[in-house]
Write a protein that holds these residues in place. Structure first.
Motif, short mmCIF file in Angstrom:
data_model
loop_
_atom_site.label_atom_id
_atom_site.label_comp_id
_atom_site.label_asym_id
_atom_site.label_seq_id
_atom_site.Cartn_x
_atom_site.Cartn_y
_atom_site.Cartn_z
N SER A 93 0.81 -1.22 0.00
CA SER A 93 0.00 0.00 0.00
C SER A 93 0.84 1.26 0.00
O SER A 93 0.43 2.29 -0.55
CB SER A 93 -0.93 0.02 1.21
N GLY A 94 2.00 1.21 0.65
CA GLY A 94 2.79 2.43 0.83
C GLY A 94 2.14 3.43 1.77
O GLY A 94 2.52 4.61 1.79
N LEU A 95 1.17 2.97 2.57
CA LEU A 95 0.43 3.86 3.47
C LEU A 95 0.76 3.57 4.93
O LEU A 95 1.12 2.44 5.28
CB LEU A 95 -1.08 3.68 3.26
N PRO A 96 0.61 4.57 5.79
CA PRO A 96 0.68 4.30 7.23
C PRO A 96 -0.31 3.20 7.59
O PRO A 96 -1.42 3.14 7.05
CB PRO A 96 0.30 5.63 7.87
N THR A 97 0.10 2.34 8.52
CA THR A 97 -0.66 1.12 8.76
C THR A 97 -1.01 0.95 10.23
O THR A 97 -0.18 1.16 11.11
CB THR A 97 0.15 -0.10 8.28
N PHE A 98 -2.27 0.55 10.47
CA PHE A 98 -2.73 0.08 11.77
C PHE A 98 -2.77 -1.44 11.74
O PHE A 98 -3.32 -2.03 10.79
CB PHE A 98 -4.15 0.56 12.07
N LEU A 99 -2.23 -2.09 12.75
CA LEU A 99 -2.54 -3.49 12.96
C LEU A 99 -3.92 -3.58 13.60
O LEU A 99 -4.42 -2.62 14.18
CB LEU A 99 -1.49 -4.15 13.85
N TYR A 100 -4.54 -4.75 13.51
CA TYR A 100 -5.92 -4.91 13.95
C TYR A 100 -6.02 -6.26 14.65
O TYR A 100 -6.05 -7.30 14.00
CB TYR A 100 -6.84 -4.83 12.72
N ASN A 101 -6.04 -6.24 15.98
CA ASN A 101 -6.04 -7.46 16.78
C ASN A 101 -7.46 -7.79 17.24
O ASN A 101 -8.05 -7.03 18.01
CB ASN A 101 -5.14 -7.29 17.99
N PHE A 102 -8.00 -8.91 16.76
CA PHE A 102 -9.34 -9.35 17.14
C PHE A 102 -9.33 -10.87 17.10
O PHE A 102 -9.91 -11.49 16.21
CB PHE A 102 -10.39 -8.78 16.18
N PRO A 103 -8.64 -11.51 18.06
CA PRO A 103 -8.42 -12.96 17.97
C PRO A 103 -9.69 -13.79 18.01
O PRO A 103 -9.71 -14.91 17.49
CB PRO A 103 -7.52 -13.26 19.17
N GLU A 104 -10.77 -13.27 18.61
CA GLU A 104 -12.02 -14.02 18.62
C GLU A 104 -12.57 -14.24 17.20
O GLU A 104 -13.29 -15.21 16.96
CB GLU A 104 -13.07 -13.30 19.46
N LEU A 105 -12.23 -13.36 16.28
CA LEU A 105 -12.68 -13.50 14.90
C LEU A 105 -11.63 -14.18 14.02
O LEU A 105 -11.96 -15.01 13.19
CB LEU A 105 -13.03 -12.14 14.30
N THR A 106 -10.37 -13.81 14.18
CA THR A 106 -9.33 -14.32 13.27
C THR A 106 -8.74 -15.65 13.72
O THR A 106 -8.15 -16.37 12.92
CB THR A 106 -8.18 -13.31 13.13
N GLY A 107 -8.88 -15.96 15.03
CA GLY A 107 -8.30 -17.18 15.55
C GLY A 107 -6.84 -17.05 15.95
O GLY A 107 -6.26 -18.00 16.48
N THR A 108 -6.25 -15.89 15.73
CA THR A 108 -4.83 -15.68 16.03
C THR A 108 -4.64 -14.34 16.74
O THR A 108 -5.09 -13.31 16.25
CB THR A 108 -3.97 -15.69 14.75
N ARG A 109 -3.98 -14.38 17.87
CA ARG A 109 -3.64 -13.17 18.63
C ARG A 109 -2.33 -12.60 18.10
O ARG A 109 -1.36 -13.34 17.90
CB ARG A 109 -3.51 -13.51 20.11
N ILE A 110 -2.29 -11.30 17.89
CA ILE A 110 -1.04 -10.65 17.49
C ILE A 110 -0.20 -10.44 18.74
O ILE A 110 -0.56 -9.66 19.64
CB ILE A 110 -1.30 -9.30 16.80
#
Length: 322
Positions: free
Chosen positions: A142-159
């Motif tokens: 993207s070349g854009l500033p980035t937010f990580l997005y932690n939602f392990p209940e949905l993705t199954g993986t905790r950052i």
């Protein structure tokens, strides 16, 4: 309404990435065939602007992004960017497919959005090393500033914290959105953010005074779609010099949250929107008769609460622009 994403307007310059404020995790109303409802989306966004929100997250979990294909997601980003103006729009480019992540990130840059956010890819398990590689791919594409997005209940993986730190050291990380049940993780993320120069936005809608007290600089929440004035008030009193009592708004927000928690996410957000006189559109997933009954009960209960609190309905606050 269909929009040709290939001909979407290009912005000559990018706005700074947002680092504070109340952002709506934007609900996207669609018809029964899954097409975006432009007039209804415009009214919902007008309602949010009139109640002082500071921006929106497009195609997040509240936006039900897995229901949209790549072209629909591009169309949604272009439409939200147009209708939300002048509010900043963060684009969620999350997907299990690296090619889609890259294409959405490039498109977000082309239409002048200030930042992206990226979740773990989901479904298959990921090591923390592979998560980091996935996140770096999104940021580089993207070349854009980035937010990580932690939602392990949905993705199954905790950052993990070490992955957040490594990403902050190697990419243009502006912040992280912390969602889900692990409230205590806010403390570690906020401390790391002070060390690595990134911000924390919270998805803990009903606990805003607590997260602001810990040092979070903003929130990105589904409840912002429904009761934006309550959340903006809590932000302004907690984070700015505005005088006021947070307790009444805090109590009301907790009451709304308790009612909505009787139904699964994100269908419960649709019920809240309908109770507020806004436009949820048609369900994007198959809904059982039991959930339909509960949905109706929640609409009725919240409608009574909003009337008791004298909160204006969406149609009164944001008249149709069509």
């Amino acid at each position: 309404m269909k929009i040709d994403s290939a001909s979407a307007p290009r912005a000559p310059s990018l706005s700074p990435a947002p680092t504070q404020g109340v952002f709506a995790a934007l609900w996207l109303p669609t018809d029964a065939s899954g097409q975006l409802l432009q007039a209804e989306l415009a009214e919902n966004l007008s309602f949010l602007r009139q109640h002082g929100v500071h921006g929106v997250l497009a195609l997040g979990s509240t936006g039900e992004f897995p229901h949209f294909d790549l072209e629909q997601r591009k169309q949604a980003l272009a439409l939200v960017a147009e209708l939300a103006d002048p509010l900043p729009v963060i684009a969620n480019v999350s997907d299990i497919r690296p090619q889609v992540v890259a294409e959405l990130g490039r498109f977000a840059r082309e239409i002048g959005l200030p930042a992206i956010t990226i979740m773990p890819p989901g479904f298959f398990p990921s090591s923390q090393d592979d998560l980091l590689a996935h996140f770096l791919h999104a940021a580089e594409s993207s070349g854009l500033p980035t937010f990580l997005y932690n939602f392990p209940e949905l993705t199954g993986t905790r950052i993990g914290l070490e992955t957040v730190a490594a990403f902050a050291e190697q990419a243009n990380m502006v912040g992280i959105k912390q969602s889900g049940g692990e409230f205590a993780y806010h403390r570690e993320l906020i401390q790391l953010g002070r060390e690595k120069d990134f911000v924390v936005f919270s998805g803990a809608d009903t606990r805003l005074p607590e997260v602001f007290g810990l040092g979070a600089t903003g929130c990105i929440g589904g409840l912002v779609n429904i009761v934006p004035e309550l959340m903006v008030h809590l932000y302004e009193v907690s984070r700015t010099d505005k005088a006021g009592d947070i307790q009444p708004a805090f109590d009301r927000l907790a009451e709304v949250g308790a009612v909505l928690d009787r139904l699964t996410f994100p269908l419960n957000v649709a019920a809240g929107l309908e109770a507020r006189g806004l436009h949820p559109g048609a369900p994007k997933a198959v809904v059982s008769s039991g959930s339909q009954r509960l949905y109706g009960e929640i609409v009725d209960e919240l409608s009574r609460l909003f009337a008791e609190w004298e909160l204006p309905l969406g149609a009164a606050a944001a008249p149709s622009t069509s």
